[in-house]
Design an enzyme around this catalytic site. Structure first.
Site, mmCIF file in Angstrom:
data_model
loop_
_atom_site.group_PDB
_atom_site.id
_atom_site.type_symbol
_atom_site.label_atom_id
_atom_site.label_comp_id
_atom_site.label_asym_id
_atom_site.label_seq_id
_atom_site.Cartn_x
_atom_site.Cartn_y
_atom_site.Cartn_z
ATOM 1 N N HIS A 196 6.844 7.812 -27.792
ATOM 2 C CA HIS A 196 5.818 8.648 -27.166
ATOM 3 C C HIS A 196 5.914 10.096 -27.665
ATOM 4 C CE1 HIS A 196 3.031 10.079 -24.136
ATOM 5 N NE2 HIS A 196 3.928 10.947 -23.710
ATOM 6 N N HIS A 242 -1.898 9.557 -28.004
ATOM 7 C CA HIS A 242 -2.156 8.247 -27.393
ATOM 8 C C HIS A 242 -2.896 7.334 -28.382
ATOM 9 C CE1 HIS A 242 -1.706 9.618 -22.903
ATOM 10 N NE2 HIS A 242 -0.565 9.506 -23.540
ATOM 11 N N ARG A 287 -3.995 21.077 -14.858
ATOM 12 C CA ARG A 287 -2.998 20.051 -15.196
ATOM 13 C C ARG A 287 -3.326 19.358 -16.524
ATOM 14 N NH1 ARG A 287 0.240 15.607 -11.460
ATOM 15 N NH2 ARG A 287 1.377 14.721 -13.225
ATOM 16 N N ASN A 321 -1.534 17.855 -21.262
ATOM 17 C CA ASN A 321 -1.811 16.779 -22.216
ATOM 18 C C ASN A 321 -2.057 17.298 -23.625
ATOM 19 O OD1 ASN A 321 -1.593 14.647 -20.382
ATOM 20 N ND2 ASN A 321 -3.633 15.064 -19.595
ATOM 21 N N GLU A 370 -5.190 16.726 -11.349
ATOM 22 C CA GLU A 370 -5.759 17.001 -12.671
ATOM 23 C C GLU A 370 -7.274 17.210 -12.636
ATOM 24 O OE1 GLU A 370 -3.764 15.056 -16.007
ATOM 25 O OE2 GLU A 370 -5.697 14.995 -17.023
ATOM 26 N N LYS A 386 6.477 22.548 -15.284
ATOM 27 C CA LYS A 386 5.706 21.385 -14.837
ATOM 28 C C LYS A 386 5.410 21.485 -13.342
ATOM 29 C CE LYS A 386 4.402 16.797 -15.078
ATOM 30 N NZ LYS A 386 4.425 15.532 -15.772
ATOM 31 N N HIS A 390 -2.020 14.935 -26.582
ATOM 32 C CA HIS A 390 -1.986 13.562 -26.073
ATOM 33 C C HIS A 390 -3.201 12.728 -26.507
ATOM 34 C CE1 HIS A 390 1.407 15.042 -23.883
ATOM 35 N NE2 HIS A 390 1.545 13.968 -23.141
ATOM 36 N N ARG A 395 0.808 -1.239 0.000
ATOM 37 C CA ARG A 395 0.000 0.000 0.000
ATOM 38 C C ARG A 395 0.836 1.282 0.000
ATOM 39 N NH1 ARG A 395 -3.134 -3.051 3.696
ATOM 40 N NH2 ARG A 395 -4.774 -4.115 2.567
ATOM 41 N N GLU A 407 8.063 17.171 -25.637
ATOM 42 C CA GLU A 407 7.471 17.629 -24.366
ATOM 43 C C GLU A 407 8.050 18.995 -23.959
ATOM 44 O OE1 GLU A 407 4.933 16.021 -23.263
ATOM 45 O OE2 GLU A 407 5.195 13.841 -23.327
ATOM 46 N N LYS A 409 2.529 11.045 -11.725
ATOM 47 C CA LYS A 409 1.655 10.137 -12.482
ATOM 48 C C LYS A 409 2.424 8.847 -12.716
ATOM 49 C CE LYS A 409 -1.440 13.113 -15.083
ATOM 50 N NZ LYS A 409 -1.845 13.564 -16.434
HETATM 51 P P1 NAD Z 1 11.676 4.992 -22.421
HETATM 52 O O1 NAD Z 1 11.571 4.908 -20.975
HETATM 53 O O2 NAD Z 1 11.203 3.845 -23.235
HETATM 54 O O3 NAD Z 1 13.192 5.315 -22.790
HETATM 55 C C1 NAD Z 1 13.539 5.467 -24.145
HETATM 56 C C2 NAD Z 1 14.702 4.549 -24.537
HETATM 57 O O4 NAD Z 1 15.926 5.110 -24.072
HETATM 58 C C3 NAD Z 1 14.642 3.163 -23.957
HETATM 59 O O5 NAD Z 1 15.135 2.247 -24.889
HETATM 60 C C4 NAD Z 1 15.597 3.257 -22.759
HETATM 61 O O6 NAD Z 1 16.124 2.012 -22.373
HETATM 62 C C5 NAD Z 1 16.665 4.133 -23.316
HETATM 63 N N1 NAD Z 1 17.455 4.899 -22.365
HETATM 64 C C6 NAD Z 1 17.047 5.467 -21.218
HETATM 65 N N2 NAD Z 1 18.018 6.238 -20.715
HETATM 66 C C7 NAD Z 1 19.084 6.127 -21.535
HETATM 67 C C8 NAD Z 1 20.373 6.695 -21.556
HETATM 68 N N3 NAD Z 1 20.728 7.601 -20.659
HETATM 69 N N4 NAD Z 1 21.217 6.335 -22.544
HETATM 70 C C9 NAD Z 1 20.828 5.458 -23.501
HETATM 71 N N5 NAD Z 1 19.607 4.923 -23.562
HETATM 72 C C10 NAD Z 1 18.737 5.260 -22.584
HETATM 73 O O7 NAD Z 1 10.892 6.269 -22.993
HETATM 74 P P2 NAD Z 1 10.767 7.773 -22.482
HETATM 75 O O8 NAD Z 1 10.661 8.580 -23.695
HETATM 76 O O9 NAD Z 1 11.779 8.107 -21.474
HETATM 77 O O10 NAD Z 1 9.370 7.759 -21.716
HETATM 78 C C11 NAD Z 1 8.173 7.463 -22.403
HETATM 79 C C12 NAD Z 1 7.176 6.964 -21.403
HETATM 80 O O11 NAD Z 1 6.905 7.986 -20.445
HETATM 81 C C13 NAD Z 1 5.839 6.592 -22.019
HETATM 82 O O12 NAD Z 1 5.417 5.368 -21.491
HETATM 83 C C14 NAD Z 1 4.922 7.698 -21.558
HETATM 84 O O13 NAD Z 1 3.587 7.278 -21.442
HETATM 85 C C15 NAD Z 1 5.518 8.066 -20.242
HETATM 86 N N6 NAD Z 1 5.188 9.421 -19.790
HETATM 87 C C16 NAD Z 1 4.751 9.572 -18.522
HETATM 88 C C17 NAD Z 1 4.483 10.828 -18.038
HETATM 89 C C18 NAD Z 1 4.075 11.015 -16.613
HETATM 90 O O14 NAD Z 1 3.705 12.129 -16.238
HETATM 91 N N7 NAD Z 1 4.164 9.993 -15.790
HETATM 92 C C19 NAD Z 1 4.662 11.954 -18.856
HETATM 93 C C20 NAD Z 1 5.135 11.757 -20.150
HETATM 94 C C21 NAD Z 1 5.394 10.488 -20.608
HETATM 95 N N1 GLY Z 2 2.378 14.467 -18.674
HETATM 96 C C1 GLY Z 2 1.143 14.967 -18.168
HETATM 97 C C2 GLY Z 2 1.088 15.162 -16.693
HETATM 98 O O1 GLY Z 2 2.009 14.876 -15.977
HETATM 99 O O2 GLY Z 2 0.087 15.602 -16.198
#
Ligand code: NAD
Ligand code: GLY
Length: 361
Positions: A262, A249, A238, A242, A234, A224, A245, A118, A182, A140
């Site tokens: 993404h 998405h 907030r 998006n 949100e 942010k 998005h 939890r 972003e 998130k």
């Molecule tokens: P990812 O986590 O898949 O990383 C991208 C690639 O880079 C992967 O292959 C990873 O292994 C590699 N990598 C990571 N760090 C590295 C480094 N320093 N050197 C070499 N390779 C490296 O993708 P991302 O773009 O970081 O994140 C996308 C994800 O984030 C999506 O799932 C999206 O939905 C999510 N997201 C979440 C939020 C939130 O608020 N929580 C906001 C935006 C996006």
């Molecule tokens: N990436 C959208 C949020 O964090 O609200």
């Protein structure tokens, strides 16, 4: 090093930004509550940075959970591997999880932290540009479902975000560009001065100029943090984070997770949102041209894939967290630097955007 606060009352936390922070042992240690630590990372990031993080945790022997790399593994099944490892090691409620990687790892480790016994503390150590400017900040967390992106999850804030900008040195170009989507988003929704700065300095960011990247990361995190502090759950502003998005998405789900990155999907989605905003008379053609030009210069797509028909798009967009009472609310631009969330748009105009803003099939 620069420190930005995210002000959320008793759940406030610092965002540390600087070069070489993974070598500063004290930074992580001061946010670790109990004696146990579990580092969650993936098969690509582990060989690059796991040893550094391990070395900074001299007082404990961390558990290491190495997941497969890829958006297609951001699932409940793979999440379960984190729980398996924590339970096998008898981790208690004072175990701190460290998310070491991009947004996929951050979202999954965060969700694991939110739900293991939890809730246990966690720290974000983002290593992609996208995760440094967006996903590691704001709490998130979650995983994808075959029917919809990020549909299973929780709001759960980390104890700290440690951004070592040196980690970007190993990031592939395509991933750097994905993160820029972003970054550009903040300019579009609330920071027109930053948008203008990006128009002038994009080349430096693409060339990985350290000073320019540090500025862009700091400015993005500041934007942010301000939005999240104003609306953590949100219920209002907030949602403007998006922008693009709902379209993006749909592209990610429609093509299969991992086919478009993404940030690539969000980039095309932001151009589509700008096009619809122009159709509603809010943006001028000159402004949509500026937006499209910047996104294109960032080496990002400005059209949706031609294989997704308008009907398929609408079907996919109906599974969106911004659907309320069956109406899809969209983030649109009143002008460059000001976003609104609205369900008040003619369906025909949305369909016109979907029909015209696609690559040739
Ligand atoms: P990812 O986590 O898949 O990383 C991208 C690639 O880079 C992967 O292959 C990873 O292994 C590699 N990598 C990571 N760090 C590295 C480094 N320093 N050197 C070499 N390779 C490296 O993708 P991302 O773009 O970081 O994140 C996308 C994800 O984030 C999506 O799932 C999206 O939905 C999510 N997201 C979440 C939020 C939130 O608020 N929580 C906001 C935006 C996006
Ligand atoms: N990436 C959208 C949020 O964090 O609200």
């Amino acid at each position: 090093m620069k420190t930005l606060p995210l002000d959320l009352g008793e759940r406030s936390y610092p965002i540390y930004i600087g070069a070489g922070l993974l070598n500063q042992a004290d930074l992580l240690k001061k946010h670790i509550a109990g004696s146990r630590v579990a580092i969650v990372t993936n098969a690509t990031v582990a060989p690059l940075y796991l040893a550094k993080v391990r070395a900074s945790l001299t007082s404990c022997q961390p558990i290491e959970v190495i997941l497969p790399d890829g958006e297609e593994y951001k699932t409940l099944e793979v999440l379960n591997r984190i729980f398996d490892a924590l339970l096998a090691a008898r981790c208690d409620r004072r175990t701190t999880l460290i998310a070491l990687g991009g947004g996929v790892i951050g979202d999954m480790a965060g969700f694991a932290a939110a739900s293991y016994q939890r809730g246990v503390p966690f720290i974000q150590v983002p290593t992609t540009l996208l995760s440094q400017v967006d996903s590691s900040v704001g709490g998130k967390t979650g995983v994808n479902h075959p029917l919809g992106k990020n549909m299973i999850g929780a709001f759960y804030q980390p104890r700290a975000v440690v951004i070592d900008t040196d980690t970007l040195n190993t990031l592939p170009d395509r991933e750097l560009a994905s993160g820029l989507a972003e970054v550009i988003k903040y300019g579009l929704i609330r920071d027109p001065e930053f948008f203008a700065w990006l128009e002038t300095n994009l080349d430096k960011l693409l060339a990985r100029d350290a000073e320019a990247l540090a500025f862009a990361i700091h400015r993005s995190c500041r934007n942010k943090a301000e939005v999240v502090a104003a609306d953590e759950r949100e219920t209002g502003v907030r949602a403007t984070l998006n922008l693009g998005h709902s379209f993006g998405h749909a592209i990610e789900t429609g093509l299969g997770y991992g086919n478009w990155l993404h940030g690539e999907a969000i980039a095309a989605g932001m151009v589509m949102a700008a096009d619809l905003s122009r159709r509603l008379g809010w943006l001028t053609a000159a402004e949509t041209t500026r937006i499209e030009k910047l996104i294109k210069c960032a080496r990002l797509p400005v059209r949706a894939p031609g294989t997704l028909s308008t009907a398929r798009f609408l079907e996919l967009m109906a599974v969106d967290k911004k659907v309320l009472n069956g109406r899809l609310r969209l983030v649109l631009l009143k002008r460059l630097g000001e976003a609104v969330v609205t369900d008040d748009y003619p369906r025909a105009e949305l369909e016109a955007t979907l029909a015209s803003m696609r690559e040739a099939a």
